[in-house]
Design a protein around this motif. Structure first.
Motif, PDB file in Angstrom:
ATOM      1  N   ALA A   1       0.838  -1.209   0.000  1.00 28.02           N
ATOM      2  CA  ALA A   1       0.000   0.000   0.000  1.00 28.02           C
ATOM      3  C   ALA A   1       0.873   1.260   0.000  1.00 28.02           C
ATOM      4  CB  ALA A   1      -0.920  -0.016   1.217  1.00 28.02           C
ATOM      5  N   SER A   2       2.042   1.192   0.617  1.00 22.38           N
ATOM      6  CA  SER A   2       2.913   2.381   0.701  1.00 22.38           C
ATOM      7  C   SER A   2       3.489   2.761  -0.664  1.00 22.38           C
ATOM      8  CB  SER A   2       4.048   2.144   1.708  1.00 22.38           C
ATOM      9  OG  SER A   2       5.033   1.275   1.158  1.00 22.38           O
ATOM     10  N   TRP A   3       3.397   1.871  -1.653  1.00 22.58           N
ATOM     11  CA  TRP A   3       3.915   2.174  -2.991  1.00 22.58           C
ATOM     12  C   TRP A   3       2.928   3.014  -3.810  1.00 22.58           C
ATOM     13  CZ3 TRP A   3       5.204  -3.644  -4.296  1.00 22.58           C
ATOM     14  CH2 TRP A   3       6.239  -4.075  -3.457  1.00 22.58           C
ATOM     15  N   ILE A   4       1.689   3.130  -3.330  1.00 21.43           N
ATOM     16  CA  ILE A   4       0.652   3.876  -4.049  1.00 21.43           C
ATOM     17  C   ILE A   4       0.601   5.280  -3.455  1.00 21.43           C
ATOM     18  CG2 ILE A   4      -1.810   3.959  -4.604  1.00 21.43           C
ATOM     19  CD1 ILE A   4      -0.454   1.589  -5.880  1.00 21.43           C
ATOM     20  N   ASP A   5       0.970   6.279  -4.272  1.00 22.98           N
ATOM     21  CA  ASP A   5       1.182   7.609  -3.693  1.00 22.98           C
ATOM     22  C   ASP A   5       0.118   8.644  -4.046  1.00 22.98           C
ATOM     23  OD1 ASP A   5       1.759   8.056  -6.331  1.00 22.98           O
ATOM     24  OD2 ASP A   5       3.838   8.697  -6.010  1.00 22.98           O
ATOM     25  N   SER A   6      -0.953   8.230  -4.725  1.00 28.32           N
ATOM     26  CA  SER A   6      -2.007   9.200  -5.050  1.00 28.32           C
ATOM     27  C   SER A   6      -3.270   8.449  -5.459  1.00 28.32           C
ATOM     28  CB  SER A   6      -1.570  10.101  -6.216  1.00 28.32           C
ATOM     29  OG  SER A   6      -1.509   9.349  -7.423  1.00 28.32           O
ATOM     30  N   GLY A   7      -4.366   9.170  -5.480  1.00 28.61           N
ATOM     31  CA  GLY A   7      -5.620   8.575  -5.930  1.00 28.61           C
ATOM     32  C   GLY A   7      -5.545   8.127  -7.381  1.00 28.61           C
ATOM     33  N   ASP A   8      -4.893   8.925  -8.238  1.00 31.16           N
ATOM     34  CA  ASP A   8      -4.757   8.538  -9.649  1.00 31.16           C
ATOM     35  C   ASP A   8      -3.935   7.252  -9.772  1.00 31.16           C
ATOM     36  OD1 ASP A   8      -6.059  10.893 -10.114  1.00 31.16           O
ATOM     37  OD2 ASP A   8      -4.666  11.601 -11.650  1.00 31.16           O
ATOM     38  N   ALA A   9      -2.853   7.172  -8.992  1.00 29.79           N
ATOM     39  CA  ALA A   9      -2.004   5.968  -9.039  1.00 29.79           C
ATOM     40  C   ALA A   9      -2.792   4.749  -8.572  1.00 29.79           C
ATOM     41  CB  ALA A   9      -0.766   6.164  -8.166  1.00 29.79           C
ATOM     42  N   LEU A  10      -3.709   4.976  -7.626  1.00 27.65           N
ATOM     43  CA  LEU A  10      -4.525   3.871  -7.117  1.00 27.65           C
ATOM     44  C   LEU A  10      -5.429   3.320  -8.225  1.00 27.65           C
ATOM     45  CD1 LEU A  10      -5.458   2.167  -4.673  1.00 27.65           C
ATOM     46  CD2 LEU A  10      -7.114   3.985  -4.167  1.00 27.65           C
ATOM     47  N   VAL A  11      -6.062   4.225  -8.985  1.00 25.15           N
ATOM     48  CA  VAL A  11      -6.945   3.763 -10.070  1.00 25.15           C
ATOM     49  C   VAL A  11      -6.118   3.136 -11.188  1.00 25.15           C
ATOM     50  CG1 VAL A  11      -8.691   4.448 -11.754  1.00 25.15           C
ATOM     51  CG2 VAL A  11      -8.647   5.538  -9.503  1.00 25.15           C
ATOM     52  N   LEU A  12      -4.994   3.739 -11.520  1.00 29.72           N
ATOM     53  CA  LEU A  12      -4.136   3.202 -12.591  1.00 29.72           C
ATOM     54  C   LEU A  12      -3.751   1.751 -12.291  1.00 29.72           C
ATOM     55  CD1 LEU A  12      -2.681   4.338 -15.215  1.00 29.72           C
ATOM     56  CD2 LEU A  12      -0.611   4.392 -13.804  1.00 29.72           C
ATOM     57  N   TRP A  13      -3.489   1.497 -11.016  1.00 29.71           N
ATOM     58  CA  TRP A  13      -3.071   0.160 -10.591  1.00 29.71           C
ATOM     59  C   TRP A  13      -4.239  -0.804 -10.449  1.00 29.71           C
ATOM     60  CZ3 TRP A  13      -3.411  -1.448  -5.041  1.00 29.71           C
ATOM     61  CH2 TRP A  13      -2.929  -2.745  -4.844  1.00 29.71           C
TER      62      TRP A  13
ATOM     63  N   PRO B   1      -7.551   7.777   0.850  1.00 27.37           N
ATOM     64  CA  PRO B   1      -6.219   7.176   1.006  1.00 27.37           C
ATOM     65  C   PRO B   1      -6.301   5.651   1.166  1.00 27.37           C
ATOM     66  CG  PRO B   1      -6.859   8.311   3.023  1.00 27.37           C
ATOM     67  CD  PRO B   1      -7.927   8.608   2.023  1.00 27.37           C
ATOM     68  N   PHE B   2      -5.326   5.021   0.518  1.00 25.14           N
ATOM     69  CA  PHE B   2      -5.285   3.557   0.486  1.00 25.14           C
ATOM     70  C   PHE B   2      -4.446   3.044   1.656  1.00 25.14           C
ATOM     71  CE2 PHE B   2      -3.416  -0.351  -1.639  1.00 25.14           C
ATOM     72  CZ  PHE B   2      -4.580  -1.092  -1.584  1.00 25.14           C
ATOM     73  N   ASP B   3      -4.794   1.827   2.122  1.00 30.65           N
ATOM     74  CA  ASP B   3      -3.957   1.209   3.154  1.00 30.65           C
ATOM     75  C   ASP B   3      -3.986  -0.311   2.997  1.00 30.65           C
ATOM     76  OD1 ASP B   3      -6.254   0.153   4.507  1.00 30.65           O
ATOM     77  OD2 ASP B   3      -6.547   2.125   5.398  1.00 30.65           O
TER      78      ASP B   3
END
Ligand code: COA
Length: 169
Positions: free
Chosen positions: A16-28, A37-39
């Motif tokens: 979870a610490s590798w995902i640094d933004s909401g956009d990065a979360l959706v991209l992944w 925020p992701f955890d």
């Protein structure tokens, strides 16, 4: 990178610490249902909600996670879905992504009934698309306006790899 192993509770927080933004979360993660925020708890809950989701970690030399990938049934017979492909940011661009996906495909096609592996990738994720193409995936469908991120609608692409293509590659 050594063989894939099942995700542990401790791994989840690292990933979870590798995902640094909401956009990065959706991209992944696409439409997996995670929220920013992701955890790590979201990742563990996601797995607990469906035991058919195999969340796998590629450990680095020290045993800590270096990459993450998921295999799950994709809803059609003899077909698996690859998803949640992620490499630790500091390790990208060194071939770990390719090794991670190769290991996941070896695991997928180790099932004798599995004839196809599919995945979804956003059209503008050029690096990921090149990676999948290098491994033999081919584009099957384009879904314009798949998801809205901020003001922008993102297009997604479904890609597939057949067992014969994998074995010949
Ligand atoms: C997509 C992702 C998994 C790729 O991981 P990666 O470890 O960077 O992948 P690789 O190193 O195998 O390949 C990346 C590039 O590095 C290059 N590369 C590989 N080994 C290399 C080396 N030793 N030296 C220099 N370049 C190298 C590859 O040729 C490739 O180049 P290209 O982008 O021009 O095609 C990673 O960028 C990531 O986690 N992205 C965020 C999440 C995401 O988008 N996931 C996919 C969702 S569908």
């Amino acid at each position: 990178m050594t063989a894939l192993r099942p995700l542990t509770d401790a791994d989840a927080a690292v990933i979870a610490s590798w995902i640094d933004s909401g956009d990065a979360l959706v991209l992944w993660s696409g439409k997996a249902g995670f929220t920013w925020p992701f955890d790590g708890g979201q990742l563990l809950d996601f797995r607990a909600a469906d035991p058919a989701r195999r969340l796998l970690v590629a450990p680095g030399p020290d045993g800590r996670p270096l990459g993450h990938v998921m295999l799950r049934p994709d809803g059609t017979p003899r077909s698996l879905r690859l998803g949640l492909v992620l490499v630790a940011p500091e390790f990208r661009g060194r071939g770990h992504g390719e090794a991670l996906v190769r290991a996941a495909l070896d695991a997928a096609f180790a099932g004798p009934d599995v004839e196809r592996v599919t995945l979804g990738v956003y059209a503008h994720n050029h690096g990921a698309r090149r990676l999948y193409e290098r491994l033999g995936f081919r584009e099957e469908e384009v879904h314009a306006g798949s998801v809205q991120v901020g003001e922008t609608w993102w297009t997604s692409v479904t890609m597939a790899l057949s067992r014969p293509a994998w074995l010949s590659g």
